[in-house]
Design a protein around this motif. Structure first.
Motif, PDB file in Angstrom:
ATOM      1  N   PRO A  30       0.821  -1.212   0.000  1.00  0.00           N
ATOM      2  CA  PRO A  30       0.000   0.000   0.000  1.00  0.00           C
ATOM      3  C   PRO A  30       0.858   1.266   0.000  1.00  0.00           C
ATOM      4  N   GLN A  31       0.296   2.322  -0.543  1.00  0.00           N
ATOM      5  CA  GLN A  31       0.935   3.630  -0.483  1.00  0.00           C
ATOM      6  C   GLN A  31       0.254   4.415   0.636  1.00  0.00           C
ATOM      7  N   ILE A  32       1.035   4.848   1.615  1.00  0.00           N
ATOM      8  CA  ILE A  32       0.485   5.483   2.816  1.00  0.00           C
ATOM      9  C   ILE A  32       1.022   6.895   2.946  1.00  0.00           C
ATOM     10  N   THR A  33       0.119   7.841   3.120  1.00  0.00           N
ATOM     11  CA  THR A  33       0.494   9.222   3.414  1.00  0.00           C
ATOM     12  C   THR A  33       0.112   9.535   4.848  1.00  0.00           C
ATOM     13  N   LEU A  34       1.076  10.025   5.611  1.00  0.00           N
ATOM     14  CA  LEU A  34       0.861  10.402   7.006  1.00  0.00           C
ATOM     15  C   LEU A  34       0.779  11.916   7.090  1.00  0.00           C
ATOM     16  N   LEU A  35      -0.286  12.430   7.699  1.00  0.00           N
ATOM     17  CA  LEU A  35      -0.474  13.879   7.787  1.00  0.00           C
ATOM     18  C   LEU A  35      -0.698  14.280   9.236  1.00  0.00           C
ATOM     19  N   ASP A  36       0.129  15.207   9.700  1.00  0.00           N
ATOM     20  CA  ASP A  36       0.031  15.687  11.079  1.00  0.00           C
ATOM     21  C   ASP A  36       0.731  17.033  11.155  1.00  0.00           C
ATOM     22  N   LEU A  37       0.346  17.852  12.125  1.00  0.00           N
ATOM     23  CA  LEU A  37       0.996  19.141  12.315  1.00  0.00           C
ATOM     24  C   LEU A  37       2.294  19.008  13.098  1.00  0.00           C
ATOM     25  N   ASN A  38       2.404  17.930  13.859  1.00  0.00           N
ATOM     26  CA  ASN A  38       3.550  17.705  14.732  1.00  0.00           C
ATOM     27  C   ASN A  38       4.553  16.770  14.060  1.00  0.00           C
ATOM     28  N   PRO A  39       5.813  17.192  13.894  1.00  0.00           N
ATOM     29  CA  PRO A  39       6.793  16.341  13.212  1.00  0.00           C
ATOM     30  C   PRO A  39       7.189  15.087  13.994  1.00  0.00           C
ATOM     31  N   ALA A  40       7.068  15.109  15.318  1.00  0.00           N
ATOM     32  CA  ALA A  40       7.516  13.967  16.121  1.00  0.00           C
ATOM     33  C   ALA A  40       6.701  12.705  15.843  1.00  0.00           C
TER      34      ALA A  40
END
Length: 211
Positions: free
Chosen positions: A68-78
């Motif tokens: 699968p191709q997964i994109t992770l989206l979050d405001l926090n880089p940690a």
């Protein structure tokens, strides 16, 4: 800086135990198997995760394809870095963005998840509807938007859950003191066909975008 990153990793490493194996079954009365089952039934070959936490559910999800191709989206880089490392066996892209704003993404996805995200976003459920609309905007026709959130009204809230909820809202960790089941149902109706199931204080939802 290395010490800060190491501390962040240590905190995130405790998240799975404290949230999935303690708070969810004992306080929120929703064993993690229910949310994991939602993932297994909903994730697609091209998936977007909004608000990534630790990637526990993704790491254990039954994807319909081997790669699968997964994109992770979050405001926090940690949490982005932590989760990307955890999912290193997959094709993973990291994106820093605010879920309340239109998403800076060019692709369309088979599935988008918002697990335990909405109750951390300021405002009422109706005001948080923009998050669901932003998710729906990047789902291809026939794709799925799904997730879960902890509600404060219209669901069963045990005394210990009410106390913890009050504490987390006072600390600014939760923002769900105005989140009701009826408002969530109304917002989901704007996406089209949807399913909504309540387990304890947790609402699990799944909407399929019309082709």
């Amino acid at each position: 800086m290395d010490d800060v990153l190491a501390h962040t990793r240590n905190v995130l490493s405790l998240y799975d135990m404290s949230v999935f194996h303690a708070a969810m079954p004992v306080v929120w009365r929703c064993p993690v198997k229910h949310v994991q089952g939602l993932y297994d039934a909903s994730v697609g070959a091209q998936h977007l995760e909004m608000g990534v936490a630790t990637g526990h559910l993704l790491a254990n999800a039954g994807f319909p394809v081997r790669d699968p191709q997964i994109t992770l989206l979050d405001l926090n880089p940690a949490p982005l870095a932590y989760t990307a490392q955890r999912l290193a066996r997959y094709d993973v892209t990291q994106v820093r963005a605010n879920v309340l704003e239109p998403l800076p993404l060019d692709d369309l996805y088979d599935s988008v998840s918002l697990n335990f995200l909405l109750h951390c976003v300021p405002g009422s459920i109706k005001e948080k509807g923009s998050v669901l609309k932003n998710a729906a905007a990047v789902v291809r026709p026939g794709g799925i938007v799904f997730g879960s959130t902890i509600l404060s009204a219209g669901v069963a809230v045990a005394p210990q859950a009410r106390l913890l909820m009050k504490y987390l809202n006072a600390r600014g960790i939760f923002h769900n003191d105005r989140d009701t089941l009826d408002d969530l149902r109304e917002v989901l109706a704007g996406l089209g066909r949807y399913q909504l199931v309540v387990r304890g204080s947790v609402a699990l939802f799944r909407a399929r975008l019309e082709p």
